[in-house]
Design a protein around this motif. Structure first.
Motif, PDB file in Angstrom:
ATOM      1  N   MET A 144     -90.972 -83.235   3.395  1.00 18.84           N
ATOM      2  CA  MET A 144     -90.656 -83.792   2.097  1.00 18.84           C
ATOM      3  C   MET A 144     -91.907 -83.903   1.235  1.00 18.84           C
ATOM      4  O   MET A 144     -91.857 -83.607   0.057  1.00 18.84           O
ATOM      5  N   ASN A 145     -93.007 -84.330   1.832  1.00 17.51           N
ATOM      6  CA  ASN A 145     -94.234 -84.497   1.061  1.00 17.51           C
ATOM      7  C   ASN A 145     -94.824 -83.170   0.613  1.00 17.51           C
ATOM      8  O   ASN A 145     -95.629 -83.145  -0.313  1.00 17.51           O
ATOM      9  N   LEU A 146     -94.438 -82.060   1.244  1.00 21.79           N
ATOM     10  CA  LEU A 146     -94.900 -80.754   0.786  1.00 21.79           C
ATOM     11  C   LEU A 146     -94.192 -80.350  -0.497  1.00 21.79           C
ATOM     12  O   LEU A 146     -94.774 -79.695  -1.356  1.00 21.79           O
ATOM     13  N   SER A 147     -92.942 -80.741  -0.624  1.00 25.09           N
ATOM     14  CA  SER A 147     -92.200 -80.381  -1.834  1.00 25.09           C
ATOM     15  C   SER A 147     -92.555 -81.273  -3.005  1.00 25.09           C
ATOM     16  O   SER A 147     -92.555 -80.844  -4.149  1.00 25.09           O
ATOM     17  N   GLN A 148     -92.866 -82.513  -2.745  1.00 25.73           N
ATOM     18  CA  GLN A 148     -93.238 -83.474  -3.788  1.00 25.73           C
ATOM     19  C   GLN A 148     -94.243 -84.443  -3.172  1.00 25.73           C
ATOM     20  O   GLN A 148     -93.849 -85.387  -2.491  1.00 25.73           O
ATOM     21  N   PRO A 149     -95.531 -84.206  -3.369  1.00 28.52           N
ATOM     22  CA  PRO A 149     -96.547 -85.046  -2.714  1.00 28.52           C
ATOM     23  C   PRO A 149     -96.376 -86.532  -3.018  1.00 28.52           C
ATOM     24  O   PRO A 149     -96.054 -86.925  -4.128  1.00 28.52           O
ATOM     25  N   GLY A 150     -96.575 -87.342  -1.985  1.00 25.04           N
ATOM     26  CA  GLY A 150     -96.505 -88.784  -2.137  1.00 25.04           C
ATOM     27  C   GLY A 150     -95.107 -89.366  -2.091  1.00 25.04           C
ATOM     28  O   GLY A 150     -94.914 -90.540  -2.384  1.00 25.04           O
ATOM     29  N   THR A 151     -94.126 -88.559  -1.711  1.00 28.76           N
ATOM     30  CA  THR A 151     -92.748 -89.048  -1.674  1.00 28.76           C
ATOM     31  C   THR A 151     -92.545 -90.069  -0.558  1.00 28.76           C
ATOM     32  O   THR A 151     -91.955 -91.113  -0.770  1.00 28.76           O
ATOM     33  N   ALA A 199     -85.505 -90.115   5.075  1.00 24.72           N
ATOM     34  CA  ALA A 199     -85.491 -88.733   4.589  1.00 24.72           C
ATOM     35  C   ALA A 199     -84.428 -88.536   3.513  1.00 24.72           C
ATOM     36  O   ALA A 199     -84.671 -87.871   2.493  1.00 24.72           O
ATOM     37  N   LEU A 200     -83.263 -89.108   3.705  1.00 23.07           N
ATOM     38  CA  LEU A 200     -82.184 -88.963   2.713  1.00 23.07           C
ATOM     39  C   LEU A 200     -82.520 -89.676   1.403  1.00 23.07           C
ATOM     40  O   LEU A 200     -82.315 -89.108   0.323  1.00 23.07           O
ATOM     41  N   THR A 201     -83.041 -90.878   1.479  1.00 22.70           N
ATOM     42  CA  THR A 201     -83.372 -91.589   0.245  1.00 22.70           C
ATOM     43  C   THR A 201     -84.533 -90.917  -0.483  1.00 22.70           C
ATOM     44  O   THR A 201     -84.559 -90.871  -1.709  1.00 22.70           O
ATOM     45  N   SER A 202     -85.468 -90.364   0.278  1.00 23.78           N
ATOM     46  CA  SER A 202     -86.587 -89.656  -0.343  1.00 23.78           C
ATOM     47  C   SER A 202     -86.128 -88.377  -1.011  1.00 23.78           C
ATOM     48  O   SER A 202     -86.586 -88.033  -2.099  1.00 23.78           O
ATOM     49  N   SER A 203     -85.227 -87.661  -0.370  1.00 27.31           N
ATOM     50  CA  SER A 203     -84.723 -86.425  -0.976  1.00 27.31           C
ATOM     51  C   SER A 203     -83.908 -86.731  -2.229  1.00 27.31           C
ATOM     52  O   SER A 203     -83.971 -85.983  -3.204  1.00 27.31           O
ATOM     53  N   GLN A 204     -83.216 -87.828  -2.227  1.00 34.61           N
ATOM     54  CA  GLN A 204     -82.484 -88.228  -3.430  1.00 34.61           C
ATOM     55  C   GLN A 204     -83.464 -88.617  -4.536  1.00 34.61           C
ATOM     56  O   GLN A 204     -83.231 -88.313  -5.711  1.00 34.61           O
ATOM     57  N   ALA A 205     -84.580 -89.223  -4.167  1.00 35.22           N
ATOM     58  CA  ALA A 205     -85.570 -89.644  -5.153  1.00 35.22           C
ATOM     59  C   ALA A 205     -86.250 -88.459  -5.839  1.00 35.22           C
ATOM     60  O   ALA A 205     -86.662 -88.566  -6.990  1.00 35.22           O
ATOM     61  N   ILE A 206     -86.354 -87.316  -5.142  1.00 37.34           N
ATOM     62  CA  ILE A 206     -86.999 -86.159  -5.756  1.00 37.34           C
ATOM     63  C   ILE A 206     -86.024 -85.267  -6.510  1.00 37.34           C
ATOM     64  O   ILE A 206     -86.420 -84.272  -7.089  1.00 37.34           O
ATOM     65  N   GLY A 207     -84.733 -85.633  -6.478  1.00 38.86           N
ATOM     66  CA  GLY A 207     -83.770 -84.903  -7.293  1.00 38.86           C
ATOM     67  C   GLY A 207     -82.710 -84.141  -6.545  1.00 38.86           C
ATOM     68  O   GLY A 207     -81.948 -83.382  -7.146  1.00 38.86           O
ATOM     69  N   CYS A 208     -82.626 -84.309  -5.239  1.00 39.98           N
ATOM     70  CA  CYS A 208     -81.573 -83.637  -4.473  1.00 39.98           C
ATOM     71  C   CYS A 208     -80.258 -84.394  -4.646  1.00 39.98           C
ATOM     72  O   CYS A 208     -80.245 -85.612  -4.785  1.00 39.98           O
ATOM     73  N   ASN A 209     -79.175 -83.646  -4.630  1.00 37.68           N
ATOM     74  CA  ASN A 209     -77.845 -84.231  -4.779  1.00 37.68           C
ATOM     75  C   ASN A 209     -77.322 -84.607  -3.390  1.00 37.68           C
ATOM     76  O   ASN A 209     -76.976 -83.739  -2.608  1.00 37.68           O
ATOM     77  N   ILE A 210     -77.268 -85.900  -3.106  1.00 32.84           N
ATOM     78  CA  ILE A 210     -76.833 -86.390  -1.799  1.00 32.84           C
ATOM     79  C   ILE A 210     -75.469 -87.046  -1.968  1.00 32.84           C
ATOM     80  O   ILE A 210     -75.356 -88.169  -2.443  1.00 32.84           O
ATOM     81  N   VAL A 211     -74.433 -86.304  -1.598  1.00 34.64           N
ATOM     82  CA  VAL A 211     -73.077 -86.830  -1.687  1.00 34.64           C
ATOM     83  C   VAL A 211     -72.411 -86.638  -0.328  1.00 34.64           C
ATOM     84  O   VAL A 211     -72.377 -85.524   0.201  1.00 34.64           O
ATOM     85  N   ASN A 212     -71.922 -87.727   0.224  1.00 36.73           N
ATOM     86  CA  ASN A 212     -71.245 -87.714   1.521  1.00 36.73           C
ATOM     87  C   ASN A 212     -72.109 -87.143   2.640  1.00 36.73           C
ATOM     88  O   ASN A 212     -71.609 -86.459   3.531  1.00 36.73           O
ATOM     89  N   ILE A 213     -73.401 -87.379   2.582  1.00 33.45           N
ATOM     90  CA  ILE A 213     -74.297 -87.005   3.669  1.00 33.45           C
ATOM     91  C   ILE A 213     -74.937 -88.288   4.174  1.00 33.45           C
ATOM     92  O   ILE A 213     -75.531 -89.034   3.405  1.00 33.45           O
TER      93      ILE A 213
END
Length: 87
Positions: free
Chosen positions: A1-8, A31-45
């Motif tokens: 996750m930090n490679l895609s958006q440093p400091g996540t 991991a899920l909350t961090s991916s949502q914070a960088i703009g990933c769409n987390i629905v029913n995961i």
């Protein structure tokens, strides 16, 4: 996750070593909350889905993280190139 958006994710927040079920669940939730914070769409995961390794959900999330990473690094390269051209 930090490679895609440093400091996540703060590295100190990740549970390491011999993990119990609760620590694994906490890491997956992080991991899920961090991916949502960088703009990933987390629905029913949920963390259970990632732990179970449901291919369509894991690959969908992975693709979104890769997309964010490509967009981030493209913007960095364009910014650096623009700064070089200005000087």
């Amino acid at each position: 996750m930090n490679l895609s958006q440093p400091g996540t994710i703060d590295e100190r927040a990740i549970n390491k070593g011999r993990l119990s079920v609760y620590h694994m669940h906490e890491n997956l939730t992080l991991a899920l909350t961090s991916s949502q914070a960088i703009g990933c769409n987390i629905v029913n995961i949920g963390p259970e889905d990632l732990q179970a390794g449901k291919p369509h959900l894991v690959l969908g999330l992975l693709w979104q993280i890769i997309r964010v990473c490509i967009c981030y690094w493209f913007c960095v390269c364009v910014t650096i190139r623009c700064q070089i051209n200005v000087d």
